[in-house]
Scaffold this motif. Structure first.
Motif, mmCIF file in Angstrom:
data_model
loop_
_atom_site.group_PDB
_atom_site.id
_atom_site.type_symbol
_atom_site.label_atom_id
_atom_site.label_comp_id
_atom_site.label_asym_id
_atom_site.label_seq_id
_atom_site.Cartn_x
_atom_site.Cartn_y
_atom_site.Cartn_z
ATOM 1 N N LEU A 199 24.512 -7.432 34.640
ATOM 2 C CA LEU A 199 23.462 -6.444 34.841
ATOM 3 C C LEU A 199 22.433 -7.010 35.813
ATOM 4 N N SER A 200 22.119 -6.243 36.855
ATOM 5 C CA SER A 200 21.113 -6.706 37.817
ATOM 6 C C SER A 200 20.240 -5.538 38.243
ATOM 7 N N SER A 201 18.992 -5.864 38.605
ATOM 8 C CA SER A 201 18.036 -4.853 39.029
ATOM 9 C C SER A 201 17.141 -5.441 40.106
ATOM 10 N N ARG A 202 16.728 -4.573 41.049
ATOM 11 C CA ARG A 202 15.895 -5.049 42.145
ATOM 12 C C ARG A 202 14.895 -3.961 42.534
ATOM 13 N N ASN A 203 13.653 -4.365 42.747
ATOM 14 C CA ASN A 203 12.625 -3.491 43.294
ATOM 15 C C ASN A 203 11.838 -4.301 44.315
ATOM 16 N N LEU A 204 12.038 -3.988 45.577
ATOM 17 C CA LEU A 204 11.423 -4.782 46.641
ATOM 18 C C LEU A 204 10.017 -4.324 47.003
ATOM 19 N N TYR A 205 9.542 -3.202 46.406
ATOM 20 C CA TYR A 205 8.262 -2.651 46.843
ATOM 21 C C TYR A 205 7.412 -2.239 45.649
ATOM 22 N N LEU A 206 7.121 -3.181 44.765
ATOM 23 C CA LEU A 206 6.242 -2.925 43.632
ATOM 24 C C LEU A 206 4.789 -2.829 44.079
ATOM 25 N N ILE B 48 23.099 9.590 48.604
ATOM 26 C CA ILE B 48 23.823 9.114 47.427
ATOM 27 C C ILE B 48 22.888 8.269 46.574
ATOM 28 N N ASN B 49 22.707 8.641 45.310
ATOM 29 C CA ASN B 49 21.812 7.866 44.457
ATOM 30 C C ASN B 49 22.480 7.286 43.217
ATOM 31 N N GLU B 50 23.772 7.560 43.024
ATOM 32 C CA GLU B 50 24.463 6.968 41.881
ATOM 33 C C GLU B 50 25.973 7.030 42.094
ATOM 34 N N ILE B 51 26.647 5.944 41.727
ATOM 35 C CA ILE B 51 28.106 5.887 41.734
ATOM 36 C C ILE B 51 28.551 5.332 40.386
ATOM 37 N N VAL B 52 29.391 6.081 39.689
ATOM 38 C CA VAL B 52 30.009 5.612 38.444
ATOM 39 C C VAL B 52 31.503 5.520 38.697
ATOM 40 N N ALA B 53 32.066 4.320 38.542
ATOM 41 C CA ALA B 53 33.458 4.115 38.959
ATOM 42 C C ALA B 53 34.253 3.377 37.886
ATOM 43 N N PRO B 54 34.794 4.093 36.904
ATOM 44 C CA PRO B 54 35.739 3.453 35.976
ATOM 45 C C PRO B 54 37.055 3.178 36.688
ATOM 46 N N LYS C 15 23.226 2.382 40.821
ATOM 47 C CA LYS C 15 22.154 3.376 40.920
ATOM 48 C C LYS C 15 21.176 2.960 42.026
ATOM 49 N N TYR C 16 20.708 3.954 42.796
ATOM 50 C CA TYR C 16 19.768 3.728 43.887
ATOM 51 C C TYR C 16 18.602 4.704 43.725
ATOM 52 N N PRO C 17 17.657 4.407 42.843
ATOM 53 C CA PRO C 17 16.568 5.354 42.555
ATOM 54 C C PRO C 17 15.704 5.670 43.761
ATOM 55 N N ALA C 18 15.439 4.682 44.611
ATOM 56 C CA ALA C 18 14.582 4.882 45.777
ATOM 57 C C ALA C 18 14.857 3.752 46.753
ATOM 58 N N ARG C 19 14.288 3.858 47.935
ATOM 59 C CA ARG C 19 14.464 2.815 48.936
ATOM 60 C C ARG C 19 13.953 1.483 48.397
ATOM 61 N N GLY C 20 14.790 0.453 48.535
ATOM 62 C CA GLY C 20 14.413 -0.870 48.054
ATOM 63 C C GLY C 20 14.658 -1.083 46.577
ATOM 64 N N GLN C 21 15.237 -0.094 45.896
ATOM 65 C CA GLN C 21 15.522 -0.217 44.467
ATOM 66 C C GLN C 21 17.015 -0.022 44.218
ATOM 67 N N ASP C 22 17.566 -0.836 43.354
ATOM 68 C CA ASP C 22 18.945 -0.624 42.931
ATOM 69 C C ASP C 22 19.179 -1.265 41.577
ATOM 70 N N ILE C 23 20.132 -0.716 40.838
ATOM 71 C CA ILE C 23 20.535 -1.214 39.529
ATOM 72 C C ILE C 23 22.057 -1.272 39.517
ATOM 73 N N THR C 24 22.602 -2.382 39.068
ATOM 74 C CA THR C 24 24.052 -2.559 39.025
ATOM 75 C C THR C 24 24.476 -3.010 37.635
ATOM 76 N N LEU C 25 25.501 -2.362 37.105
ATOM 77 C CA LEU C 25 26.100 -2.767 35.836
ATOM 78 C C LEU C 25 27.607 -2.848 36.024
ATOM 79 N N ILE C 26 28.186 -3.993 35.674
ATOM 80 C CA ILE C 26 29.626 -4.184 35.757
ATOM 81 C C ILE C 26 30.112 -4.727 34.417
ATOM 82 N N THR C 27 31.012 -4.006 33.785
ATOM 83 C CA THR C 27 31.629 -4.478 32.547
ATOM 84 C C THR C 27 33.139 -4.456 32.728
ATOM 85 N N SER C 28 33.793 -5.478 32.185
ATOM 86 C CA SER C 28 35.224 -5.590 32.418
ATOM 87 C C SER C 28 35.877 -6.345 31.275
#
Length: 417
Positions: A116-123, A68-74, A92-105
């Motif tokens: 909005l948050s983003s993480r890359n643990l293996y640059l 699973i590399n992406e979940i869109v949940a309205p 979104k989960y592009p690769a191991r150690g990477q994720d992007i989250t967007l929440i609007t409400s």
């Protein structure tokens, strides 16, 4: 009240748990342009936020390997306190150690959210890490009971926590799974009239007619808001086999932060310190895993520190029998114990589904200082959790707990620790 927003992880209770429980049973081997989706009734309840009833439509995207590399949940829900809420969640989960989250409400009454948050643990081949998040939110169901470990439930008051924040953390690996991090954060807070503050004389519905925190606690520092600038140095050592869905290993972190609280009246300099230790001990088959956490936070700087910058306990990731931010003081000590028990595994269309239960016990206290009564006045809440896991990226959970304040239900998109 939470540090950098329980706003970022409160999807308002159990709203995504039904979708997450179904994710492992879906065909995920198609291309991103050909997602699976469901229409799922969503019903949840939580200690502070009340009851939500609505519908969620998660779209699940996977790659050719069944990952699973992406979940869109309205979703749409109706909250018993605040009315209709429309939300879009993107993970979104592009690769191991990477994720992007967007929440609007957007909520009918008061509440707004953009996170909005983003993480890359293996640059750079695993030499560096970079994490960033920011956003704006208004949480209209925040509660305050006063400072200290013995604040009675009768002191409950309500306010709207309006925040604008930004957070950036850079890390340097100095060994396998070992990082030194530097974090810069900006946090602007306003304490506004809460969504549960009653305006009808003689209204006897205590759930909808709470007093205003600014009225009940006018002299508590922070009730007039503040802007916080923080500079934090951290150390992390992680031997777990995965950062999102670990099964074995340990995690240790400690930090020291120098911060400023800026208001129209004064500038206050204070510091924060803390450590956290987690341990996962599975049996040979990994059907049973004992999970343990010890966590300590301290805030130093006197009575001028805003209450929302002090150490807190309560909520889905600490004392799960209490609402978020139930206890507030200078220092906080927390112990969590869980026995994670795998109930069954299923392999359907290339995706492995794991369902587990987890009886747990949370023990903790806040205090002005641990110099006195170090071994008394602790709060303890037993409970049981249920989890749906699609490794390596997705965990859905619901935890039920009992405390002196009654029963509580929390949900999340991760393990509690």
């Amino acid at each position: 009240m939470t540090k950098l927003g329980g706003a970022s992880w409160g999807l308002r209770g159990c709203l995504l748990i039904a979708a997450l429980a179904l994710i492992p049973f879906t065909e995920t081997r198609g291309h991103a342009k050909d997602p699976n989706y469901f229409i799922i009734p969503a019903v949840s309840t939580s200690k502070n936020d009340g009851v939500d009833v609505g519908v969620i439509v998660p779209f699940i995207y996977g790659d050719a390997d069944g990952r699973i590399n992406e979940i869109v949940a309205p979703m749409y829900v109706h909250n018993q306190f605040l009315g209709s809420r429309f939300t879009l969640n993107l993970f979104k989960y592009p690769a191991r150690g990477q994720d992007i989250t967007l929440i609007t409400s957007f909520t009918e009454r008061i509440e707004r959210k953009f996170i909005l948050s983003s993480r890359n643990l293996y640059l750079s081949g695993g030499q560096y890490s970079l994490e960033a998040s920011g956003g704006f939110f208004k949480n209209a169901t925040a509660r305050f009971f006063g400072l200290g470990s013995q604040t009675p439930a009768a002191n409950e008051s309500n306010y709207t926590d309006r925040e604008l924040y930004a957070l950036v953390t850079g890390g340097l690996y100095i060994g396998p799974g070992t990082r030194v991090t530097i974090t810069e954060r900006l946090r602007n807070v306003e304490i506004q009239t809460g969504g549960l503050v009653g305006d009808t004389i003689g209204d006897t519905d205590n759930d909808r007619n709470l007093p205003s925190s600014r009225v009940v606690f006018p002299f508590v520092k922070g009730m007039n808001g503040a802007t916080i600038l923080g500079h934090k140095l951290g150390f992390l050592q992680d031997t777990r086999d995965d950062t999102v869905t670990p099964t074995i290993g340990s995690f240790f972190s400690m930090f020291a932060e120098l911060a400023q609280s800026l208001t129209a009246e004064a500038t206050t300099v204070f510091s924060r310190y803390g450590f956290e230790y987690r341990r996962l001990l599975p049996n040979e088959t990994k059907q049973y895993t004992f999970a343990f956490r010890a966590k300590f936070d301290a805030t130093v700087g006197g009575d001028a520190i805003p209450f929302f910058e002090r150490s807190t306990l309560g909520g889905q990731n600490s004392l799960r029998g209490y609402g978020v931010g139930r206890f507030v003081d200078n220092d906080a000590l927390l112990f969590n114990f869980e026995e994670r028990i795998q109930l069954f595994h299923l392999r359907i269309l290339g995706t492995v589904a794991e369902v587990e239960t987890a009886p747990f016990l949370d023990v903790g206290k806040v205090t002005r200082t641990f110099r006195y009564r170090a071994f008394s006045q602790y709060e303890a809440n037993p409970g049981i959790g249920f989890r749906a896991i699609a490794r390596p990226n997705v965990v859905g959970r619901v935890d039920f707990a009992k405390s002196n304040d009654g029963n509580a239900v929390f949900a999340g998109l991760d393990f509690p620790f």
